[in-house]
Design a protein around this motif. Structure first.
Motif, PDB file in Angstrom:
ATOM      1  N   ARG A 128       0.764  -1.138   0.332  1.00  0.00           N
ATOM      2  CA  ARG A 128      -0.198   0.304   0.162  1.00  0.00           C
ATOM      3  C   ARG A 128       0.880   1.038  -0.055  1.00  0.00           C
ATOM      4  NH1 ARG A 128      -3.780  -0.637  -2.170  1.00  0.00           N
ATOM      5  NH2 ARG A 128      -5.005   0.756  -1.038  1.00  0.00           N
ATOM      6  N   ASP A 146      -2.879   5.009  -3.183  1.00  0.00           N
ATOM      7  CA  ASP A 146      -3.938   6.081  -1.866  1.00  0.00           C
ATOM      8  C   ASP A 146      -3.329   7.220  -2.566  1.00  0.00           C
ATOM      9  OD1 ASP A 146      -5.844   4.430  -1.799  1.00  0.00           O
ATOM     10  OD2 ASP A 146      -5.383   4.020   0.286  1.00  0.00           O
ATOM     11  N   LYS A 147      -4.097   8.045  -2.080  1.00  0.00           N
ATOM     12  CA  LYS A 147      -3.754   9.665  -1.992  1.00  0.00           C
ATOM     13  C   LYS A 147      -3.032  10.438  -1.785  1.00  0.00           C
ATOM     14  CE  LYS A 147      -5.646  11.404  -6.885  1.00  0.00           C
ATOM     15  NZ  LYS A 147      -6.771  12.431  -6.782  1.00  0.00           N
TER      16      LYS A 147
END
Length: 181
Positions: A128, A146-147
């Motif tokens: 991740r 993810d951002k």
């Protein structure tokens, strides 16, 4: 013909020395992740933070997409938004493992025969987030699927970077607020 060669000899020597000085090795005192799975690493990553360099200066909403190729190399597409030009900028390159493909140590090229180091030095077990270092400590990227990164993971990566001798106070935190990235 000989006269022309001698005229360019200093330039050719300078180029040869520069190429010989380009390193793709892991910086001394840093170890690349082992038990690396390129298939799990493939896909889109968002750039959370980086040390600033001219090729990314002024870009936000930066991402990288890694696609495995049949020959074992990895296609790399880096993309970022230039607010100054109000346009997306994209660069395509190729990455190759420098040895065992289960060690996250690669060389990447966006400019023909010129390669730079790409070494994953921290990696989430679930793939991740990651921290990547170049051939020296002046090239560092913190990436995530993810951002945004949770504060505890961000703190963990900053502590790791600092322990590796990275100038964490000089990191650029990348704006990832565009919805069309």
């Amino acid at each position: 013909m000989t006269h022309t060669f001698h005229r360019f000899a200093p330039l050719l020597l300078a180029c040869a020395l520069a190429l010989g000085g380009c390193s793709t090795a892991v910086p001394e005192g840093i170890t690349a992740v082992t038990a690396f799975d390129a298939t799990r690493y493939a896909g889109k990553w968002f750039e959370i933070a980086r040390l600033d360099h001219s090729f990314e200066r002024g870009l936000d909403n930066v991402s990288a997409r890694y696609t495995l190729q049949a020959d074992g190399s990895v296609q790399v597409i880096n993309r970022g938004f230039s607010r100054e030009k109000n346009a997306w900028k994209e660069a395509e390159g190729i990455a190759k493992f420098t040895g065992d493909p289960h060690t996250a140590s690669l060389k990447v090229s966006f400019f023909g025969p010129f390669y730079g180091g790409y070494h994953v030095v921290a990696l989430d077990p679930a793939y991740r987030w990651a921290m990547v270092v170049g051939a020296d400590r002046s090239y560092v990227w913190i990436l995530a699927r993810d951002k945004q990164l949770p504060a505890d993971i961000r703190a963990q990566l900053l502590a790791k970077a600092q322990a590796l001798g990275i100038a964490v106070d000089q990191l650029v935190w990348v704006d990832q607020s565009r919805s069309d990235s």
